[in-house]
Motif scaffolding. Structure first.
Motif, mmCIF file in Angstrom:
data_model
loop_
_atom_site.group_PDB
_atom_site.id
_atom_site.type_symbol
_atom_site.label_atom_id
_atom_site.label_comp_id
_atom_site.label_asym_id
_atom_site.label_seq_id
_atom_site.Cartn_x
_atom_site.Cartn_y
_atom_site.Cartn_z
ATOM 1 N N LEU A 40 0.822 -1.219 0.000
ATOM 2 C CA LEU A 40 0.000 0.000 0.000
ATOM 3 C C LEU A 40 0.854 1.266 0.000
ATOM 4 O O LEU A 40 0.429 2.308 -0.480
ATOM 5 N N LEU A 41 2.053 1.121 0.514
ATOM 6 C CA LEU A 41 2.992 2.252 0.482
ATOM 7 C C LEU A 41 3.361 2.576 -0.974
ATOM 8 O O LEU A 41 3.455 3.737 -1.368
ATOM 9 N N ILE A 42 3.551 1.500 -1.753
ATOM 10 C CA ILE A 42 3.881 1.680 -3.172
ATOM 11 C C ILE A 42 2.705 2.331 -3.897
ATOM 12 O O ILE A 42 2.872 3.281 -4.656
ATOM 13 N N VAL A 43 1.495 1.812 -3.627
ATOM 14 C CA VAL A 43 0.297 2.378 -4.280
ATOM 15 C C VAL A 43 0.168 3.861 -3.892
ATOM 16 O O VAL A 43 -0.031 4.721 -4.755
ATOM 17 N N GLY A 44 0.331 4.142 -2.615
ATOM 18 C CA GLY A 44 0.173 5.513 -2.119
ATOM 19 C C GLY A 44 1.199 6.480 -2.673
ATOM 20 O O GLY A 44 0.904 7.655 -2.870
ATOM 21 N N ALA A 45 2.408 5.963 -2.946
ATOM 22 C CA ALA A 45 3.481 6.844 -3.442
ATOM 23 C C ALA A 45 3.106 7.472 -4.779
ATOM 24 O O ALA A 45 3.527 8.587 -5.089
ATOM 25 N N PHE A 46 2.293 6.757 -5.547
ATOM 26 C CA PHE A 46 1.911 7.292 -6.860
ATOM 27 C C PHE A 46 0.949 8.472 -6.747
ATOM 28 O O PHE A 46 0.735 9.190 -7.714
ATOM 29 N N ALA A 47 0.369 8.635 -5.555
ATOM 30 C CA ALA A 47 -0.561 9.757 -5.368
ATOM 31 C C ALA A 47 0.147 11.093 -5.542
ATOM 32 O O ALA A 47 -0.491 12.096 -5.875
ATOM 33 N N ILE A 48 1.463 11.088 -5.352
ATOM 34 C CA ILE A 48 2.183 12.358 -5.511
ATOM 35 C C ILE A 48 2.138 12.832 -6.966
ATOM 36 O O ILE A 48 2.181 14.026 -7.244
ATOM 37 N N ILE A 49 2.010 11.859 -7.879
ATOM 38 C CA ILE A 49 1.895 12.242 -9.303
ATOM 39 C C ILE A 49 0.628 13.085 -9.484
ATOM 40 O O ILE A 49 0.616 14.080 -10.207
ATOM 41 N N ILE B 49 10.062 11.106 -1.283
ATOM 42 C CA ILE B 49 9.308 9.921 -1.716
ATOM 43 C C ILE B 49 10.184 9.033 -2.602
ATOM 44 O O ILE B 49 10.168 7.812 -2.488
ATOM 45 N N VAL B 53 10.649 5.798 -0.540
ATOM 46 C CA VAL B 53 9.636 4.820 -0.951
ATOM 47 C C VAL B 53 10.002 4.164 -2.287
ATOM 48 O O VAL B 53 10.070 2.938 -2.383
ATOM 49 N N MET B 58 10.601 -0.147 -4.674
ATOM 50 C CA MET B 58 10.290 -0.471 -6.072
ATOM 51 C C MET B 58 11.559 -0.797 -6.863
ATOM 52 O O MET B 58 11.665 -1.875 -7.436
ATOM 53 N N PRO B 92 1.521 -3.823 -7.349
ATOM 54 C CA PRO B 92 1.059 -2.565 -6.713
ATOM 55 C C PRO B 92 1.501 -1.317 -7.473
ATOM 56 O O PRO B 92 0.815 -0.290 -7.426
ATOM 57 N N GLY B 96 -0.956 1.519 -8.497
ATOM 58 C CA GLY B 96 -0.651 2.911 -8.152
ATOM 59 C C GLY B 96 -0.663 3.801 -9.384
ATOM 60 O O GLY B 96 -1.106 4.953 -9.330
ATOM 61 N N TYR B 99 -3.508 6.085 -10.646
ATOM 62 C CA TYR B 99 -3.741 7.475 -10.225
ATOM 63 C C TYR B 99 -3.621 8.423 -11.425
ATOM 64 O O TYR B 99 -4.270 9.457 -11.480
#
Lengths: 310, 229
Positions: A40-49, B49, B53, B58, B92, B96, B99
């Motif tokens: 979920l950390l990986i998924v959430g990191a994309f929110a910065i895009i 990030i 992260v 990754m 993931p 992600g 988004y």
């Protein structure tokens, strides 16, 4: 159907999140850890895009439309690009490929008396600007053992003052120091990585002063707002005013020196009535959070789905 | 006077002054500093990030798995998410990446998938956490026990007062029934307690801001101008 798909996914994840807390099996615990701390950390990191995209879109649109104060959007976009570039290629601690520290070349050497610590003969150049401390002859003093090099300028000066006061712990040594011309000040300084444009420099030189000044400035606005809001119109406003004043004044040493018992009274306000009100509010907030969470999980609260098609 | 000569001290000082200039009125230097702050803050977040992260979660696992495959040939272990080096993290990453669909109107609905995943999980785990921290712990701390009675008259009185204050605050915020009869004086006492609490919060917040302001002025007069030592 598209909205329902998101709701089903959300509900499934919620069921997993809910039951995983109550299952003691190691396998469940391990998977939950993996999900929480990695996937979920990986998924959430994309929110910065999403955030960056919105920021860039907003400012490019402002520039395109020549909206009010559009010129400043160039500053935001430029700062974003430059900071990201320095950060990504220079690394958080200068470990990247981009050279983020620019030192001069060695001009020659300086031989003279330099203070060092008795317990630490290893010479470490003090990073602060030596010209400021030259008169005290402590410019080239090393930091004491165990003290982090990452001290702020203010902390370093406090430390130097301490060292100066405890003169006995220092010893004078005749040493040879390599020198260079500072690319920033143009002065002859001890050789070191003098000018840095690493992300840490940007953090300390731009982010910290801007952020703390903005918060500090709120003090002025809060006082002016308080002047308007705190007029003693009724008992409740009066109680609020008195409580605020006691808490503020009780923190000022000059005032507490003249009014005995004020500091204790302030502490009593914080420990008893303040605690009671905060506790009551916190219980209410806890119940509210739980209720809102259940509303989201069971699909009663759907604001997060946004508008748009089904 | 012993003015600082390094670049970053000057930058910090000029930005501090630029932001403080807003106290006079909105002006170009303030707006420039504000826009600079927004850009730099976002750039800094990108860096954090990336290094905290993206790289460890990754890039490193995928690069490690790639090296493992190159060394030992393809095997199932590189798909094991519990292994340090694995290709599983691509899944993931793909979720992600949804988004980004927010910017493509035709498939923008897909942005709800990663939001739903994270929202569902974190909402669910927040329920026991909020019960534990905000309700159970607070109730536990409010209970008056025999041990409190042995602490002396005053501390015992304050413990009682905290309990009564907490209950009256809760009753004041209980809107499901009209505050009449016995509830009226209790809720009136509750609002007094709440007002003291709000006053204390206000006082603490102002003092925290004043402390920050003093910090900025110390920086200007000491670190930048060198007027005080």
């Amino acid at each position: 159907m598209k909205r329902k798909l998101a709701l089903y996914i959300m509900f499934t994840m919620a069921v997993w999140g809910g039951i995983s807390v109550f299952i003691g099996k190691q396998t469940v615990h391990n998977f939950d850890n993996l999900l929480r701390n990695k996937l979920l950390l990986i998924v959430g990191a994309f929110a910065i895009i999403l955030g960056l995209g919105s920021l860039i879109f907003h400012h490019t649109q402002k520039i395109k439309r020549n909206a009010r104060y559009w010129q400043y959007s160039y500053i935001t976009l430029g700062a974003l690009i430059i900071t990201s570039f320095i950060g990504l290629f220079g690394g958080v601690r200068g470990e990247g490929g981009l050279p983020t520290f620019f030192g001069g070349t060695v001009l020659g050497t300086y031989q003279g008396n330099i203070y060092t610590f008795q317990d630490k003969n290893e010479l470490k150049l003090f990073k602060a600007d030596p010209s400021r401390y030259a008169r005290e002859d402590i410019a080239l003093m090393p930091l004491p053992q165990g003290v982090s090099e990452d001290l702020s300028r203010y902390e370093k000066s406090v430390l130097l003052r301490e060292i100066q006061l405890r003169n006995t712990s220092l010893q004078l040594q005749n040493l040879e120091i390599p020198l260079m011309i500072s690319p920033v000040s143009g002065e002859v300084v001890p050789f070191e990585d003098d000018f840095g444009v690493s992300i840490q420099n940007i953090y300390e030189g731009i982010l910290v002063p801007c952020g703390s000044t903005m918060f500090a400035m709120l003090a002025f606005y809060m006082c002016s707002a308080a002047y308007r809001a705190f007029r003693m119109r009724n008992l409740h406003a009066g109680v609020l005013l008195v409580s605020a004043f006691i808490v503020m004044l009780g923190q000022i040493p000059l005032i507490t020196a003249f009014i005995p018992g004020l500091h204790d009274f302030r502490q009593w306000i914080l420990d008893v009535p303040n605690l009671a009100s905060k506790r009551g509010i916190m219980i209410g907030v806890g119940l509210g959070m739980a209720a809102t969470s259940f509303k989201i999980i069971f699909g009663i609260e759907r604001a997060w789905l946004g508008g748009g098609e089904e | 006077m012993n003015i600082a000569m390094d670049f970053w001290t000057w930058t910090a000082a000029l930005l501090t002054l630029a932001i403080l200039s807003f106290l006079w009125k909105d002006n170009p230097t303030y707006r420039a500093a504000e826009h600079l702050y927004i850009g730099v803050a976002n750039g800094y977040s990108v860096t954090l990030i990336w290094y905290n992260v993206v790289v460890p979660n990754m890039i490193d696992p995928i690069a490690g798995a790639y090296r493992q495959v190159a060394r030992e040939g393809m095997n199932w272990s590189v798909l094991n998410p519990f292994q340090e080096a694995n290709f599983f993290v691509i899944i993931p990453m793909m979720v992600g990446a949804l988004y980004i669909t927010r910017f493509i109107p035709k498939i923008s609905w897909m942005v709800r998938i990663p939001i739903g995943l994270t929202l569902g999980y974190y909402t669910a785990i927040s329920i026991p956490a909020s019960f534990e921290a905000s309700i159970l712990r607070q109730l536990e701390a409010s209970i008056v026990t025999r041990a409190h009675m042995t602490m002396g008259f005053r501390p015992a009185l304050w413990v009682f007062l905290v309990l009564i204050g907490t209950l009256s605050t809760l009753i004041y915020f209980f809107f499901s029934t009209e505050h009449r009869g016995i509830l009226k004086p209790i809720s009136n006492f509750g609002i007094l307690v709440v007002m003291i609490g709000f006053g204390a919060s206000f006082g603490l917040t102002v003092m925290a801001r004043i402390s920050l302001a003093i910090g900025r002025f110390v920086f200007l007069f000491k670190d930048w101008l060198g007027l005080v030592y």
